[in-house]
Design a protein around this motif. Structure first.
Motif, PDB file in Angstrom:
ATOM      1  N   ALA A  30     -38.386  14.691  18.815  1.00 56.39           N
ATOM      2  CA  ALA A  30     -38.666  14.803  20.352  1.00 56.39           C
ATOM      3  C   ALA A  30     -38.815  16.127  20.771  1.00 56.39           C
ATOM      4  O   ALA A  30     -38.634  17.120  20.248  1.00 56.39           O
ATOM      5  N   PRO A  31     -39.529  16.401  21.937  1.00 58.43           N
ATOM      6  CA  PRO A  31     -39.861  17.460  22.550  1.00 58.43           C
ATOM      7  C   PRO A  31     -38.472  18.269  22.769  1.00 58.43           C
ATOM      8  O   PRO A  31     -37.601  17.747  23.078  1.00 58.43           O
ATOM      9  N   ASP A  32     -38.601  19.609  22.727  1.00 57.59           N
ATOM     10  CA  ASP A  32     -37.278  20.411  22.998  1.00 57.59           C
ATOM     11  C   ASP A  32     -37.620  21.093  24.414  1.00 57.59           C
ATOM     12  O   ASP A  32     -38.248  21.553  24.592  1.00 57.59           O
ATOM     13  N   ALA A  33     -36.698  20.536  25.047  1.00 51.50           N
ATOM     14  CA  ALA A  33     -36.777  20.858  26.533  1.00 51.50           C
ATOM     15  C   ALA A  33     -36.523  22.352  26.924  1.00 51.50           C
ATOM     16  O   ALA A  33     -37.054  23.028  27.797  1.00 51.50           O
ATOM     17  N   SER A  34     -35.760  23.192  26.069  1.00 51.28           N
ATOM     18  CA  SER A  34     -35.769  24.524  25.890  1.00 51.28           C
ATOM     19  C   SER A  34     -36.952  25.341  25.453  1.00 51.28           C
ATOM     20  O   SER A  34     -37.242  26.484  25.526  1.00 51.28           O
ATOM     21  N   CYS A  35     -38.034  24.614  24.733  1.00 54.69           N
ATOM     22  CA  CYS A  35     -39.201  25.335  23.883  1.00 54.69           C
ATOM     23  C   CYS A  35     -40.321  25.461  25.126  1.00 54.69           C
ATOM     24  O   CYS A  35     -40.730  24.424  25.942  1.00 54.69           O
ATOM     25  N   PRO A  36     -40.845  26.734  25.343  1.00 56.45           N
ATOM     26  CA  PRO A  36     -41.953  26.781  26.184  1.00 56.45           C
ATOM     27  C   PRO A  36     -43.210  26.196  25.823  1.00 56.45           C
ATOM     28  O   PRO A  36     -44.022  25.900  26.752  1.00 56.45           O
ATOM     29  N   PHE A  37     -43.422  25.915  24.562  1.00 60.17           N
ATOM     30  CA  PHE A  37     -44.650  24.983  24.130  1.00 60.17           C
ATOM     31  C   PHE A  37     -44.511  23.547  24.341  1.00 60.17           C
ATOM     32  O   PHE A  37     -45.339  22.790  24.420  1.00 60.17           O
ATOM     33  N   CYS A  38     -43.035  23.039  24.289  1.00 58.05           N
ATOM     34  CA  CYS A  38     -42.950  21.786  24.225  1.00 58.05           C
ATOM     35  C   CYS A  38     -43.015  21.354  26.078  1.00 58.05           C
ATOM     36  O   CYS A  38     -43.174  20.266  26.300  1.00 58.05           O
ATOM     37  N   THR A  39     -42.890  22.186  26.833  1.00 59.59           N
ATOM     38  CA  THR A  39     -42.724  21.977  28.125  1.00 59.59           C
ATOM     39  C   THR A  39     -43.927  22.706  28.961  1.00 59.59           C
ATOM     40  O   THR A  39     -43.928  23.004  30.092  1.00 59.59           O
TER      41      THR A  39
ATOM     42  N   PRO B 244     -39.689  29.335  18.465  1.00 62.93           N
ATOM     43  CA  PRO B 244     -39.551  28.501  17.264  1.00 62.93           C
ATOM     44  C   PRO B 244     -40.558  27.115  17.175  1.00 62.93           C
ATOM     45  O   PRO B 244     -39.846  26.314  16.978  1.00 62.93           O
ATOM     46  N   HIS B 245     -41.663  27.235  17.781  1.00 59.42           N
ATOM     47  CA  HIS B 245     -42.410  26.120  17.663  1.00 59.42           C
ATOM     48  C   HIS B 245     -43.820  26.843  16.903  1.00 59.42           C
ATOM     49  O   HIS B 245     -44.591  27.582  17.428  1.00 59.42           O
ATOM     50  N   LEU B 246     -44.152  26.161  15.735  1.00 59.91           N
ATOM     51  CA  LEU B 246     -45.389  26.696  15.050  1.00 59.91           C
ATOM     52  C   LEU B 246     -46.631  27.011  15.977  1.00 59.91           C
ATOM     53  O   LEU B 246     -46.875  26.155  17.075  1.00 59.91           O
ATOM     54  N   HIS B 247     -47.145  27.963  15.745  1.00 64.30           N
ATOM     55  CA  HIS B 247     -48.391  28.133  16.596  1.00 64.30           C
ATOM     56  C   HIS B 247     -49.248  29.286  15.748  1.00 64.30           C
ATOM     57  O   HIS B 247     -48.695  30.302  15.143  1.00 64.30           O
ATOM     58  N   VAL B 248     -50.675  28.797  15.616  1.00 66.48           N
ATOM     59  CA  VAL B 248     -51.493  29.516  14.948  1.00 66.48           C
ATOM     60  C   VAL B 248     -52.097  30.811  16.148  1.00 66.48           C
ATOM     61  O   VAL B 248     -52.750  30.122  17.192  1.00 66.48           O
ATOM     62  N   HIS B 249     -52.069  32.168  15.621  1.00 67.22           N
ATOM     63  CA  HIS B 249     -52.697  32.967  16.578  1.00 67.22           C
ATOM     64  C   HIS B 249     -54.269  33.129  16.261  1.00 67.22           C
ATOM     65  O   HIS B 249     -54.611  33.596  15.145  1.00 67.22           O
ATOM     66  N   LEU B 250     -55.157  32.935  17.213  1.00 66.90           N
ATOM     67  CA  LEU B 250     -56.511  33.135  16.827  1.00 66.90           C
ATOM     68  C   LEU B 250     -57.054  34.382  17.706  1.00 66.90           C
ATOM     69  O   LEU B 250     -57.100  34.082  19.122  1.00 66.90           O
ATOM     70  N   ILE B 251     -57.263  35.588  17.224  1.00 66.55           N
ATOM     71  CA  ILE B 251     -57.333  36.721  17.865  1.00 66.55           C
ATOM     72  C   ILE B 251     -58.752  37.196  17.782  1.00 66.55           C
ATOM     73  O   ILE B 251     -59.223  37.481  16.640  1.00 66.55           O
ATOM     74  N   PRO B 252     -59.721  37.090  18.797  1.00 61.77           N
ATOM     75  CA  PRO B 252     -61.030  37.845  18.850  1.00 61.77           C
ATOM     76  C   PRO B 252     -60.852  39.283  18.526  1.00 61.77           C
ATOM     77  O   PRO B 252     -60.091  39.840  19.142  1.00 61.77           O
ATOM     78  N   ARG B 253     -61.734  39.760  17.704  1.00 61.25           N
ATOM     79  CA  ARG B 253     -61.987  41.165  17.574  1.00 61.25           C
ATOM     80  C   ARG B 253     -63.151  41.617  17.839  1.00 61.25           C
ATOM     81  O   ARG B 253     -64.430  40.978  17.600  1.00 61.25           O
ATOM     82  N   TYR B 254     -63.332  42.726  18.342  1.00 62.61           N
ATOM     83  CA  TYR B 254     -64.564  43.327  19.149  1.00 62.61           C
ATOM     84  C   TYR B 254     -64.827  44.609  18.554  1.00 62.61           C
ATOM     85  O   TYR B 254     -64.039  45.488  17.931  1.00 62.61           O
ATOM     86  N   LEU B 255     -66.027  44.830  17.936  1.00 64.55           N
ATOM     87  CA  LEU B 255     -66.441  46.260  17.401  1.00 64.55           C
ATOM     88  C   LEU B 255     -65.935  47.498  18.494  1.00 64.55           C
ATOM     89  O   LEU B 255     -66.113  47.377  19.823  1.00 64.55           O
ATOM     90  N   GLY B 256     -65.277  48.248  17.788  1.00 61.34           N
ATOM     91  CA  GLY B 256     -64.699  49.530  18.659  1.00 61.34           C
ATOM     92  C   GLY B 256     -63.291  48.968  19.083  1.00 61.34           C
ATOM     93  O   GLY B 256     -62.828  50.021  19.969  1.00 61.34           O
TER      94      GLY B 256
END
Length: 137
Positions: A3-12, A96-108
C-alpha cells in the motif's frame, strides 16, 4: 502490492508533478535539481530498493528512463548523463522510496567531470593522474 505510505513524499505526489508514467512507474523533475532537467523515475509501488522490484516493475522503470532521456535530449540537448540510484541509507538514500536519478550533464558544467560518481569518495576518485590514490589493500 504494498500500500502507499502516507508519510512518503513519493507516494503522495500531486498529479501536477508527474511528467509521464506507465502502469508501474512514473517520472517527475527533481525538486532540488543538480542540473537543468534533473529527473527522477520511480515505481508507483512503495518499495525502497531496486533489488526488491518485480521483473515487470524493473522493465517498466527502465522503459521510462529511456523515454525521459529521449524527452530531455530533445528539450535540453545535454552532452551526457549520470544515472544513479542511492540504494539504502549507507548509499545516501534519504527518501526510502526507490528512485532513479537521471541527471543531464552539459559541456563545461564541471571543470573536470572525469570520475563521475566516484567522487563520493574523493580520495579514490582520481585514478588516472600522477597524483592518483594508491591501490587499496
Amino acid at each position: 502490492m504494498a500500500a502507499p505510505d502516507a508519510s512518503c513524499p513519493f507516494c503522495t505526489l500531486p498529479t501536477s508533478r508527474i511528467i509521464m508514467g506507465n502502469d508501474v512507474a512514473l517520472v517527475i523533475r527533481d525538486a532540488f535539481p543538480v542540473s537543468p532537467g534533473h529527473t527522477l523515475v520511480m515505481p508507483r509501488r512503495h518499495v525502497g530498493s531496486f533489488f526488491a522490484l518485480e521483473a515487470r516493475e524493473r522493465d517498466g522503470l527502465l522503459d521510462l528512463v529511456d523515454q525521459a532521456r529521449r524527452e530531455l535530449d530533445m528539450a535540453l540537448k545535454p552532452a551526457s548523463y549520470n544515472i544513479g540510484i542511492n540504494d539504502g541509507p549507507a548509499a545516501g538514500q534519504t527518501v526510502p522510496h526507490l528512485h532513479v536519478h537521471l541527471i543531464p550533464r552539459y559541456l563545461g558544467d564541471q571543470p573536470d567531470p572525469r570520475g563521475g560518481v566516484r567522487w563520493i569518495f574523493p580520495e579514490w576518485a582520481d585514478y588516472w593522474s600522477a597524483q592518483a590514490a594508491p591501490a587499496r589493500s
